[in-house]
Design a protein around this motif. Structure first.
Motif: not given
Length: 657
Positions: A263, A294, A381, A383
């Motif tokens: 990410s 991704f 993105v 986490e």
């Protein structure tokens, strides 16, 4: 006098028992200490000793299970917890630990069953409520999870674990403000708890309170500057605030701390692309390689396929409409037909317009697909770092499962030797009566053993033994002396001389099993050397690569090429059916030939004969995984690790979990 003698003997016996008890306690204490400092493989060694002398001590199995658990050998840990519970059925800690192991294997219902059982015996343990809540959350039972966290807080109102876990459940249920309230309490209790700030930053981010989220991530990094997730998430907040330069710096730091964080690469690529910085395409590629979700190219293909499907549907609709018009025209009178004919040219023009419209729609679809792709890319993105485990200090030989090591089959065994009175503690030693008989006949000079470790440092020793047996053969030519000299010729790489001596030994005594065994090993060594010189890969046929068990031999050798080797092992085992090294080596050859199930049968036999044959468990485990028997392979590797092959834990983590 007789009574005094008896009393003296009793005192000696009691003293010995007390010393033995003291030693067992010492081993348990050292084993527990090694667990506490992260030396898990060392702890297993100590608990193996305790179990050998005290096989009905439940605590020894519990602690060995804990060490395996820390090495992420969950199946092996469960086996030890099972044994602890078998010995001590009312053992809440064993049930709790086994529940955690089941949880790590994603067997949440079985985990909850164990937590239920543990709470029957100890209803005041907050950790069990916490663990059961986590399992319920995994099963999306939000209400049940929150109830368990509430019960944990009833037991201990200042339980930061319960508050952190309850905040997780509240975030999932959409109660963001309730989650923040729980995290506020955590921070009051533990003002320097980095994970609490990290989670509160996540909650505030979901409320789009970016300024507050940024402050929380700043605090999290202040208290733990090694957490890549905090840098990644702070970069996202800056990204949202259009501070792309500073965001890139945070993504850089996240990648530096964790080079495998997909990410972070993805987010950095977006920021670089916005600033028209070089390197963004490479970042997209790295992110896609680390995590397929991704992969933008795949998303673009999906969007294009959708556009093509829509275009095709439109054409089908146009075609259907035209067919209906044709049916109506066929039923019209002559005047209508004439009028239709007069309008033929305009209809052709209309068809052209329809085609143009279709092309225009196609371009619009492509543009819309690109806009969707851009929007997907702009969905940064973040986490989710909730439910963070406790930090564990890594020790060099502790968390062996995390090391980046190359693992392949354990190699074959061969007869080797040491100088008289020499000891090599680094090598596994297996007792075998045939070798012992050979040593006795040699008067233990040389001291022969069976090993699968490199012997390059002993070459001068082996050459001296060749000279030694030259003199013995001059005095007496017998099968025993030729066998010994053949062994040392093979060890020094003089294979032709080795074959000559081994053939001579067999001619003099056709029932000398070790001569066939050594000749088979020598044939394999020679073939291996020839393949190496010819540039043909002679690596072991099964290896671990990026979490997959691979078969390395693109073109497996034929059985005919190895038939002489297999024949010699067959004779060895005919003459000595209990010689477990013969089964092990024959299995190794069969694996080279791709005869996996037959190899497993030989390894089964080797393990039956030597229940602590670590290398056999390892190779059988690797083979079972290749054959898609993950459970069986994991248990074999667990046993291999327990017996001292640390690399087994690496495979368990990378493939079996």
């Amino acid at each position: 006098m007789k009574k005094l003698t008896i009393l003296f003997a009793l005192l000696l016996s009691m003293s010995f028992l007390a010393e033995a008890q003291l030693n067992i306690n010492h081993f348990i204490r050292v084993g527990r200490t090694r667990i506490s400092i992260g030396n898990y493989t060392g702890a297993i060694e100590y608990f193996n000793i305790v179990i050998e002398f005290k096989p009905y001590l439940a605590e020894a199995y519990l602690y060995r299970g804990m060490a395996k658990h820390s090495l992420e050998d969950y199946r092996g840990a469960i086996a030890d917890y099972d044994k602890a519970i078998e010995i001590k059925p009312y053992y809440p800690r064993a049930y709790n630990n086994r529940g955690m192991a089941y949880h790590n294997l994603r067997l949440y219902k079985r985990a909850i069953e164990d937590y239920d059982r543990a709470l029957e015996f100890d209803p005041s343990d907050e950790s069990i409520y916490n663990n059961r809540g986590i399992a319920k959350l995994a099963l999306k039972d939000l209400e049940g999870a929150i109830e368990d966290y509430d019960k944990a807080l009833e037991v201990n109102p200042k339980s930061t674990h319960a508050l952190m876990n309850r905040s997780n459940a509240k975030i999932v249920s959409g109660d963001i403000k309730g989650a923040i309230s729980d995290l506020n309490q955590v921070i009051i209790i533990r003002p320097h708890y980095a994970a609490a700030y990290l989670n509160r930053g996540l909650a505030r981010f979901e409320l789009e309170d970016y300024a507050s989220a940024l402050r929380d991530y700043d605090q999290s990094i202040r208290f733990d500057a090694t957490n890549a997730l905090a840098f990644n998430n702070r970069g996202i907040v800056k990204h949202k605030l259009e501070d792309y330069e500073s965001a890139i710096m945070d993504y850089d730091m996240a990648i530096q701390l964790n080079p495998e964080m997909a990410s972070a690469y993805f987010n950095r690529a977006m920021a670089r692309e916005i600033l028209n910085r070089p390197g963004y395409e490479q970042d997209y590629q790295i992110a896609a390689r680390l995590n397929p979700q991704f992969d933008l190219s795949q998303r673009r293909i999906d969007a294009e396929q959708l556009a093509q499907q829509q275009q095709q549907q439109q054409k089908q609709q146009n075609s259907s409409s035209q067919q209906n018009n044709n049916q109506q025209n066929s039923q019209a009178n002559q005047q209508a037909l004439a009028q239709n004919n007069q309008q033929q040219s305009p209809q052709q023009n209309n068809a052209t317009v329809d085609d143009q419209k279709s092309d225009e729609e196609k371009r619009k679809e492509e543009m819309e697909a690109e806009r969707r792709r851009r929007r997907m890319r702009m969905d940064l993105v973040i986490e989710d770092t909730r439910d963070i485990p406790e930090e564990v200090e890594e020790v060099e030989d502790g968390r062996i499962q995390d090391k980046n090591i190359v693992i392949d089959l354990q190699p074959m065994f061969f007869i080797s030797a040491f100088e008289k009175n020499a000891v090599d503690y680094e090598r596994f030693q297996y007792y075998n009566v045939v070798i012992d008989d050979l040593n006795a006949e040699n008067n233990y000079n040389p001291l022969l053993s069976i090993s699968n470790k490199p012997v390059a440092t002993y070459q001068s020793v082996f050459e001296n033994f060749i000279l030694f047996f030259n003199e013995k053969i001059e005095v007496q030519e017998n099968a025993h002396n030729y066998l010994n000299r053949g062994i040392f010729y093979s060890l020094t790489g003089d294979y032709n001389s080795a074959f000559a001596d081994l053939d001579k030994a067999i001619a003099l005594d056709e029932k000398i099993s070790l001569a066939y065994f050594t000749r088979a090993n020598t044939r394999y060594k020679l073939k291996e050397q020839v393949e190496l010189l010819a540039g043909v890969g002679s690596n072991n046929s099964l290896t671990l690569n990026e979490g997959k068990i691979n078969d390395n031999s693109n073109e497996k050798p034929s059985t005919v090429e190895y038939q002489e080797i297999l024949d010699d092992y067959a004779v060895t085992l005919f003459l000595d059916p209990d010689f477990f090294f013969g089964y092990y080596n024959r299995a190794f050859i069969k694996l080279r030939l791709g005869e996996y199930r037959s190899a497993v049968e030989d390894l089964n036999r080797a393990i039956d004969l030597e229940p602590e044959f670590a290398e056999a468990y390892f190779n059988r485990g690797l083979t079972k995984i290749f054959l898609d028997d993950i459970e069986g392979g994991a248990m074999d590797l667990s046993r291999a690790g327990e017996l001292g092959i640390d690399g087994a834990y690496n495979i368990i983590k990378r493939y079996c979990n």
